[in-house]
Write a protein that holds these residues in place. Structure first.
Motif, PDB file in Angstrom:
ATOM      1  N   CYS A   1       0.796  -0.958   0.098  1.00 40.30           N
ATOM      2  CA  CYS A   1      -0.376   0.104   0.022  1.00 40.30           C
ATOM      3  C   CYS A   1       0.988   1.177  -0.091  1.00 40.30           C
ATOM      4  CB  CYS A   1      -0.879  -0.207   0.957  1.00 40.30           C
ATOM      5  SG  CYS A   1      -2.248  -0.777   0.643  1.00 40.30           S
ATOM      6  N   VAL A   2       2.378   1.424   0.773  1.00 39.79           N
ATOM      7  CA  VAL A   2       3.237   2.583   0.894  1.00 39.79           C
ATOM      8  C   VAL A   2       3.507   2.226  -0.477  1.00 39.79           C
ATOM      9  CG1 VAL A   2       4.993   3.628   1.585  1.00 39.79           C
ATOM     10  CG2 VAL A   2       3.704   2.391   3.456  1.00 39.79           C
ATOM     11  N   ILE A   3       3.553   0.929  -1.117  1.00 39.57           N
ATOM     12  CA  ILE A   3       4.404   1.224  -2.934  1.00 39.57           C
ATOM     13  C   ILE A   3       3.010   1.772  -3.518  1.00 39.57           C
ATOM     14  CG2 ILE A   3       5.196   0.100  -5.269  1.00 39.57           C
ATOM     15  CD1 ILE A   3       6.713  -1.749  -2.571  1.00 39.57           C
ATOM     16  N   TRP A   4       1.925   1.650  -3.232  1.00 40.41           N
ATOM     17  CA  TRP A   4       0.905   2.130  -4.203  1.00 40.41           C
ATOM     18  C   TRP A   4       0.699   4.164  -4.124  1.00 40.41           C
ATOM     19  CZ3 TRP A   4      -1.568  -3.188  -3.993  1.00 40.41           C
ATOM     20  CH2 TRP A   4      -1.039  -3.728  -5.283  1.00 40.41           C
ATOM     21  N   LEU A   5       0.851   4.081  -2.784  1.00 38.57           N
ATOM     22  CA  LEU A   5       0.503   5.379  -2.340  1.00 38.57           C
ATOM     23  C   LEU A   5       1.124   6.757  -2.703  1.00 38.57           C
ATOM     24  CD1 LEU A   5      -2.347   7.148  -0.977  1.00 38.57           C
ATOM     25  CD2 LEU A   5      -0.235   7.043   0.564  1.00 38.57           C
ATOM     26  N   LYS A   6       0.579   7.604  -3.970  1.00 41.23           N
ATOM     27  CA  LYS A   6       1.452   8.464  -4.228  1.00 41.23           C
ATOM     28  C   LYS A   6       2.522   9.456  -3.609  1.00 41.23           C
ATOM     29  CE  LYS A   6      -0.087   9.618  -8.760  1.00 41.23           C
ATOM     30  NZ  LYS A   6      -1.420   9.662  -9.694  1.00 41.23           N
ATOM     31  N   ASP A   7       3.558   9.379  -2.892  1.00 37.70           N
ATOM     32  CA  ASP A   7       3.971  10.376  -2.287  1.00 37.70           C
ATOM     33  C   ASP A   7       3.940  11.965  -2.965  1.00 37.70           C
ATOM     34  OD1 ASP A   7       6.383  11.363  -0.865  1.00 37.70           O
ATOM     35  OD2 ASP A   7       7.383   9.869  -0.774  1.00 37.70           O
ATOM     36  N   ARG A   8       3.260  12.409  -1.994  1.00 38.59           N
ATOM     37  CA  ARG A   8       3.283  14.268  -2.059  1.00 38.59           C
ATOM     38  C   ARG A   8       4.061  14.663  -1.271  1.00 38.59           C
ATOM     39  NH1 ARG A   8      -2.527  11.998  -3.881  1.00 38.59           N
ATOM     40  NH2 ARG A   8      -2.486  12.205  -5.882  1.00 38.59           N
ATOM     41  N   SER A   9       4.699  14.590  -0.760  1.00 42.06           N
ATOM     42  CA  SER A   9       5.669  15.540   0.194  1.00 42.06           C
ATOM     43  C   SER A   9       5.544  16.531  -0.466  1.00 42.06           C
ATOM     44  CB  SER A   9       7.315  14.892   0.297  1.00 42.06           C
ATOM     45  OG  SER A   9       7.102  13.649   1.473  1.00 42.06           O
ATOM     46  N   ASN A  10       6.151  17.282  -1.403  1.00 41.13           N
ATOM     47  CA  ASN A  10       6.872  18.535  -2.156  1.00 41.13           C
ATOM     48  C   ASN A  10       5.426  18.926  -2.851  1.00 41.13           C
ATOM     49  OD1 ASN A  10       9.035  18.439  -0.523  1.00 41.13           O
ATOM     50  ND2 ASN A  10      10.057  16.709  -2.968  1.00 41.13           N
ATOM     51  N   ALA A  11       4.451  18.411  -2.793  1.00 43.35           N
ATOM     52  CA  ALA A  11       3.050  18.567  -4.132  1.00 43.35           C
ATOM     53  C   ALA A  11       2.374  19.850  -3.377  1.00 43.35           C
ATOM     54  CB  ALA A  11       2.251  17.484  -3.559  1.00 43.35           C
ATOM     55  N   ASP A  12       1.851  20.726  -4.001  1.00 42.28           N
ATOM     56  CA  ASP A  12       1.008  22.145  -3.061  1.00 42.28           C
ATOM     57  C   ASP A  12      -0.367  21.293  -3.320  1.00 42.28           C
ATOM     58  OD1 ASP A  12      -0.344  24.533  -2.943  1.00 42.28           O
ATOM     59  OD2 ASP A  12      -0.151  25.249  -5.124  1.00 42.28           O
ATOM     60  N   ILE A  13      -0.473  21.307  -1.776  1.00 44.52           N
ATOM     61  CA  ILE A  13      -2.010  20.880  -1.316  1.00 44.52           C
ATOM     62  C   ILE A  13      -3.400  21.843  -0.717  1.00 44.52           C
ATOM     63  CG2 ILE A  13      -0.532  19.131  -0.271  1.00 44.52           C
ATOM     64  CD1 ILE A  13      -1.007  20.099   2.880  1.00 44.52           C
ATOM     65  N   ASP A  14      -2.732  23.042  -1.292  1.00 40.87           N
ATOM     66  CA  ASP A  14      -3.482  24.138  -1.437  1.00 40.87           C
ATOM     67  C   ASP A  14      -4.239  24.128  -2.277  1.00 40.87           C
ATOM     68  OD1 ASP A  14      -5.266  26.103  -0.117  1.00 40.87           O
ATOM     69  OD2 ASP A  14      -3.761  27.165  -0.364  1.00 40.87           O
ATOM     70  N   ASP A  15      -4.434  23.662  -3.157  1.00 39.27           N
ATOM     71  CA  ASP A  15      -4.833  23.274  -5.175  1.00 39.27           C
ATOM     72  C   ASP A  15      -5.757  22.425  -5.384  1.00 39.27           C
ATOM     73  OD1 ASP A  15      -3.394  24.885  -8.124  1.00 39.27           O
ATOM     74  OD2 ASP A  15      -5.366  24.089  -7.375  1.00 39.27           O
ATOM     75  N   ALA A  16      -6.623  22.207  -5.096  1.00 32.64           N
ATOM     76  CA  ALA A  16      -7.068  21.222  -5.720  1.00 32.64           C
ATOM     77  C   ALA A  16      -6.520  20.944  -7.199  1.00 32.64           C
ATOM     78  CB  ALA A  16      -8.735  21.507  -5.145  1.00 32.64           C
ATOM     79  N   SER A  17      -6.501  21.978  -8.007  1.00 32.04           N
ATOM     80  CA  SER A  17      -6.928  21.232  -9.074  1.00 32.04           C
ATOM     81  C   SER A  17      -5.105  20.653  -9.673  1.00 32.04           C
ATOM     82  CB  SER A  17      -6.182  21.868  -9.768  1.00 32.04           C
ATOM     83  OG  SER A  17      -5.423  23.166  -9.711  1.00 32.04           O
ATOM     84  N   VAL A  18      -4.248  20.306  -8.459  1.00 33.13           N
ATOM     85  CA  VAL A  18      -3.399  20.040  -9.113  1.00 33.13           C
ATOM     86  C   VAL A  18      -3.660  17.863  -9.082  1.00 33.13           C
ATOM     87  CG1 VAL A  18      -1.638  18.764  -7.623  1.00 33.13           C
ATOM     88  CG2 VAL A  18      -1.380  21.380  -7.815  1.00 33.13           C
ATOM     89  N   TYR A  19      -4.829  17.659  -7.484  1.00 37.42           N
ATOM     90  CA  TYR A  19      -4.736  16.259  -7.722  1.00 37.42           C
ATOM     91  C   TYR A  19      -6.011  16.316  -8.713  1.00 37.42           C
ATOM     92  CZ  TYR A  19      -3.282  17.014  -3.278  1.00 37.42           C
ATOM     93  OH  TYR A  19      -2.447  17.331  -2.317  1.00 37.42           O
ATOM     94  N   ARG A  20      -7.342  17.334  -9.513  1.00 39.21           N
ATOM     95  CA  ARG A  20      -7.616  16.612 -10.485  1.00 39.21           C
ATOM     96  C   ARG A  20      -6.488  16.179 -11.643  1.00 39.21           C
ATOM     97  NH1 ARG A  20     -10.575  22.204  -8.636  1.00 39.21           N
ATOM     98  NH2 ARG A  20     -12.381  20.885  -7.345  1.00 39.21           N
ATOM     99  N   ARG A  21      -5.715  16.981 -11.604  1.00 43.20           N
ATOM    100  CA  ARG A  21      -5.252  16.697 -12.764  1.00 43.20           C
ATOM    101  C   ARG A  21      -3.874  15.608 -12.807  1.00 43.20           C
ATOM    102  NH1 ARG A  21      -3.461  22.329 -12.293  1.00 43.20           N
ATOM    103  NH2 ARG A  21      -1.450  21.806 -11.057  1.00 43.20           N
ATOM    104  N   ALA A  22      -3.211  14.948 -11.740  1.00 40.23           N
ATOM    105  CA  ALA A  22      -3.193  13.879 -11.405  1.00 40.23           C
ATOM    106  C   ALA A  22      -4.245  12.245 -11.661  1.00 40.23           C
ATOM    107  CB  ALA A  22      -2.417  14.274  -9.618  1.00 40.23           C
ATOM    108  N   ARG A  23      -5.831  12.898 -11.450  1.00 38.94           N
ATOM    109  CA  ARG A  23      -6.380  11.398 -11.817  1.00 38.94           C
ATOM    110  C   ARG A  23      -6.831  11.930 -13.144  1.00 38.94           C
ATOM    111  NH1 ARG A  23      -8.180   9.048  -7.374  1.00 38.94           N
ATOM    112  NH2 ARG A  23      -9.638   8.798  -8.206  1.00 38.94           N
ATOM    113  N   ALA A  24      -6.282  12.695 -13.614  1.00 31.70           N
ATOM    114  CA  ALA A  24      -6.776  12.601 -15.388  1.00 31.70           C
ATOM    115  C   ALA A  24      -6.289  11.807 -16.494  1.00 31.70           C
ATOM    116  CB  ALA A  24      -6.659  14.491 -15.601  1.00 31.70           C
TER     117      ALA A  24
END
Length: 450
Positions: free
Chosen positions: A427-450
């Protein structure tokens, strides 16, 4: 931007003087709130191992009493996802602060009532029934507490230090363990067995009401987080956040639950089941085992922020996987020493067992919280975190008791721990590491899932 108690949005930036004050308050509120929640929870854990079997299930054998006591213990875990869903909805609708005040009150009051509850000899079947109901309330409250406490600190502070800031909520676990189990240890050591079983165990439960009052004062001084305030200002809060989180981020919810298997399941064996196992196998006193658990918890209090800082520098997954692997490696030596070791070795292995847990528990808050966008983070992170309670934490002491009874060997429990580590590795391997991602921007997650 932050949301005030009057519903008006105020401009308070985290890097301003007033913002830094809020960051410190948020971190303190996060730590103290979860300390109180877990103080109450660990009081119950310790009492479930030492007092409740003969107080609420006096007609049962030692094995049956332990099973029944740990069954009520498991009920609280089953209620946690329900609490995560209920408070996750409101946490993403009306804000983190208000929701956290409610969870704190529920947990504290229910624990205070446990301290006043008569035993089965006084009120019959009603005693264990009320105990189960109070345990349900505790589970619902703590189900809504964790994600709110994590987000309160994560969403206020420096985004390059999310691992460290998120760990303030995690620090509440060892502190709560030290206070809750420490209170029980002190009373167990200073009172006669008769006095402790009669009324001494009740005092720490009643003391939780004082702690709740302190926690409320602190939480009432906190403003809403800037990230959530921006959503309110733009009118972008979700109408059905929990349902949206399940529909849009079901994968992250399931993986967040899975990464916790190797952290949560062994932890409740190492802090609760160990009390019954060691005392039954050896002539060691309850106080001896409790002291070992306390030292381990005190050590973890220092390790959690350390490993959380390392996750900010090297990434969450690297630090977390190290803890998962160590958990699997320690499983068989742990029970070998508990079974055959002397006082010194047993004490050392109980303390050492907290190290792999800290490696996971420190960066865990950020690892899970970062997996969801702001408008769904309270509910999504809470569901992912608390879902593990149903399959990992809650059943752990119950299954360990059953495995030992059925197989006659503690190594069946070791195999159970190794299995949990294998689940978490994938599960750790399959979960994306977003340590340096911008978590204040929901569009980041939408683009990642697109």
């Amino acid at each position: 931007m932050v949301l005030g108690d009057n519903g008006i949005t105020h401009k308070v930036e985290p890097d301003s003087k007033s913002g830094r004050v809020q960051v410190r308050r948020a971190a303190l509120a996060s730590a103290i709130g979860t300390t109180i929640e877990w103080y109450d929870f660990f009081l119950y854990n310790t009492a479930a191992a030492l007092v409740f079997p003969h107080l609420f299930f006096p007609a049962s054998s030692a094995y049956a009493g332990a099973m029944q006591s740990f069954a009520t213990y498991a009920v609280g875990f089953a209620a946690r996802p329900v609490g995560a869903a209920i408070f996750g909805h409101w946490g993403d609708r009306i804000g983190r602060k208000t929701t956290l005040i409610v969870t704190l009150l529920l947990m504290g009051v229910s624990s205070g009532v446990v301290g006043l509850l008569p035993g089965t000899s006084a009120i019959g079947f009603a005693a264990p029934l009320i105990l189960v109901l109070l345990r349900l309330v505790q589970g619902i409250a703590i189900g809504g507490e964790w994600s709110g406490s994590v987000l309160l600190a994560m969403e206020w502070g420096d985004q390059k230090k999310r691992g460290l800031l998120g760990s303030f909520a995690q620090i509440g676990v060892p502190v709560g363990l030290v206070l809750g189990t420490g209170g029980m240890t002190l009373l167990s050591a200073t009172l006669s067995p008769e006095a402790f079983d009669s009324w001494g165990w009740r005092l720490p439960f009643l003391a939780s009401l004082i702690l709740v009052a302190i926690g409320l004062v602190i939480r009432l001084k906190i403003l809403e987080t800037p990230m959530f305030a921006k959503l309110v200002e733009k009118g972008e809060t979700a109408k059905t956040p929990v349902l949206d989180a399940i529909r849009q981020h079901w994968r992250e919810i399931l993986l967040s639950s899975g990464v916790r298997f190797s952290e949560q399941m062994p932890f409740y064996l190492f802090t609760s089941y160990v009390l019954i196992y060691v005392v039954a196998r050896h002539e060691f006193s309850k106080t001896f085992v409790l002291n070992a658990v306390l030292v381990g918890a005190a050590l973890e209090l220092l390790m959690i922020p350390l490993f959380s800082q390392l996750s900010d520098r090297y990434g969450r997954k690297k630090v977390y996987l190290t803890g998962v692997v160590l958990t699997g490696l320690i499983a068989f030596p742990y029970f070998a020493i508990l079974t055959s070791g002397g006082h010194a070795l047993v004490f050392v292995i109980v303390v050492v067992s907290f190290i792999p847990h800290a490696l996971q528990y420190g960066p865990q808050a950020a690892l899970i919280g970062e997996s969801f966008p702001t408008h769904l983070r309270y509910g999504g992170a809470g569901l992912g975190y608390q879902l593990a309670s149903v399959f990992a934490g809650g059943p752990a002491p119950l299954l360990a008791t059953w495995l030992l009874h059925q197989t006659g060997t503690p190594y069946s429990i070791s195999g159970y721990i190794v299995l949990s580590a294998i689940v978490s590795v994938f599960c750790v391997i399959w979960l994306k590491d977003r340590s340096n991602a911008d978590i204040d921007d929901a569009s980041v997650y939408r683009r990642a899932r697109a």
